[in-house]
Scaffold this motif. Sequence first.
Motif, PDB file in Angstrom:
ATOM      1  N   SER A 178      38.962 -27.872  37.125  1.00  9.17           N
ATOM      2  CA  SER A 178      39.916 -27.778  38.243  1.00  9.17           C
ATOM      3  C   SER A 178      41.275 -28.369  37.864  1.00  9.17           C
ATOM      4  CB  SER A 178      39.367 -28.396  39.528  1.00  9.17           C
ATOM      5  OG  SER A 178      39.007 -29.703  39.306  1.00  9.17           O
ATOM      6  N   LEU A 179      41.276 -29.374  36.999  1.00  8.84           N
ATOM      7  CA  LEU A 179      42.553 -29.944  36.542  1.00  8.84           C
ATOM      8  C   LEU A 179      43.358 -28.894  35.762  1.00  8.84           C
ATOM      9  CD1 LEU A 179      44.484 -32.305  35.896  1.00  8.84           C
ATOM     10  CD2 LEU A 179      43.012 -32.876  33.982  1.00  8.84           C
ATOM     11  N   ILE A 180      42.687 -28.179  34.868  1.00  6.25           N
ATOM     12  CA  ILE A 180      43.384 -27.164  34.070  1.00  6.25           C
ATOM     13  C   ILE A 180      43.959 -26.081  34.984  1.00  6.25           C
ATOM     14  CG2 ILE A 180      42.980 -25.283  32.413  1.00  6.25           C
ATOM     15  CD1 ILE A 180      41.221 -27.244  30.817  1.00  6.25           C
ATOM     16  N   GLU A 181      43.161 -25.650  35.971  1.00  4.28           N
ATOM     17  CA  GLU A 181      43.666 -24.624  36.907  1.00  4.28           C
ATOM     18  C   GLU A 181      44.908 -25.136  37.631  1.00  4.28           C
ATOM     19  OE1 GLU A 181      42.807 -21.449  37.013  1.00  4.28           O
ATOM     20  OE2 GLU A 181      41.570 -22.055  35.310  1.00  4.28           O
ATOM     21  N   LYS A 182      44.871 -26.394  38.053  1.00  2.00           N
ATOM     22  CA  LYS A 182      46.010 -26.974  38.777  1.00  2.00           C
ATOM     23  C   LYS A 182      47.243 -27.044  37.871  1.00  2.00           C
ATOM     24  CE  LYS A 182      44.822 -30.491  41.522  1.00  2.00           C
ATOM     25  NZ  LYS A 182      44.613 -31.927  41.846  1.00  2.00           N
ATOM     26  N   ILE A 183      47.043 -27.523  36.650  1.00  2.00           N
ATOM     27  CA  ILE A 183      48.189 -27.695  35.742  1.00  2.00           C
ATOM     28  C   ILE A 183      48.800 -26.359  35.354  1.00  2.00           C
ATOM     29  CG2 ILE A 183      48.876 -28.527  33.448  1.00  2.00           C
ATOM     30  CD1 ILE A 183      47.174 -30.979  33.918  1.00  2.00           C
ATOM     31  N   LYS A 184      47.968 -25.305  35.287  1.00  2.00           N
ATOM     32  CA  LYS A 184      48.499 -23.972  34.942  1.00  2.00           C
ATOM     33  C   LYS A 184      49.613 -23.553  35.910  1.00  2.00           C
ATOM     34  CE  LYS A 184      44.589 -21.724  32.664  1.00  2.00           C
ATOM     35  NZ  LYS A 184      43.405 -20.893  32.910  1.00  2.00           N
ATOM     36  N   THR A 185      49.514 -24.001  37.156  1.00  2.00           N
ATOM     37  CA  THR A 185      50.530 -23.609  38.134  1.00  2.00           C
ATOM     38  C   THR A 185      51.866 -24.315  37.890  1.00  2.00           C
ATOM     39  OG1 THR A 185      49.936 -25.325  39.743  1.00  2.00           O
ATOM     40  CG2 THR A 185      48.740 -23.238  39.914  1.00  2.00           C
ATOM     41  N   TYR A 186      51.862 -25.332  37.018  1.00  6.78           N
ATOM     42  CA  TYR A 186      53.106 -26.052  36.694  1.00  6.78           C
ATOM     43  C   TYR A 186      53.746 -25.558  35.401  1.00  6.78           C
ATOM     44  CZ  TYR A 186      51.947 -29.506  40.267  1.00  6.78           C
ATOM     45  OH  TYR A 186      51.660 -30.132  41.453  1.00  6.78           O
ATOM     46  N   LEU A 187      53.053 -24.660  34.691  1.00  8.69           N
ATOM     47  CA  LEU A 187      53.561 -24.241  33.368  1.00  8.69           C
ATOM     48  C   LEU A 187      54.393 -22.959  33.459  1.00  8.69           C
ATOM     49  CD1 LEU A 187      50.391 -24.981  31.211  1.00  8.69           C
ATOM     50  CD2 LEU A 187      52.401 -26.415  31.522  1.00  8.69           C
TER      51      LEU A 187
END
Length: 187
Positions: A178-187
């Motif tokens: 879930s962290l990776i999914e969240k961070i993808k939205t910031y890239l």
Amino acid sequence: MDRGKKIVVLSHCIINANSKVEGLSTYSSAVKSLVNFFMDSGVGMMQLPCPEMEMYGIKRWGHVKEQFDTVHFRKTSREMLRSTVGQLQNYIRNGYEVIGLVGIDGSPSCGVEKTCSSRIWGGETSEKEELWKRIESVETVSGRGIFIEEFLKLADESGVEVELFSVDESEIEGSIESLIEKIKTYL
Ligand code: SF4
């Protein structure tokens, strides 16, 4: 020159499991899937120092937040963080993007959403019954660890805005996904 100009700040033990309280780590060296994700995404990783290693070493017991809520722990944390916050300030001023900081939920130092708490953990432990009562009083509660609190204060004073994320070692696989999914939205 080919550089991503994107940076993430990681709690020390995300890339060095050896710093954790002995017996606690669920991985042998680093959180590989998270590190690979940042490498594949062109995000540079800055490793924070580990405050507990610095102040209490590898033979320390597991602590709770209340034990670290001291003048010494907060002051030393700030000293340890000053360099990182200063570097982030410099990166941001010069057009680099700081994606955020990834802490460790459940830690009395590096917890972001959750920390470890007990009002009675500590003191004399030679009486068996008393010891069990103290161990059983330790719980995970909402709140930040002391090191993260000091990071946020210093960042605020320095005009550095940093998004906070976390890995939860009590459910490491799910929390990384879930962290990776969240961070993808910031890239
Ligand atoms: S959570 Fe923080 S204090 Fe604990 S081992 Fe990791 S870096 Fe060190």
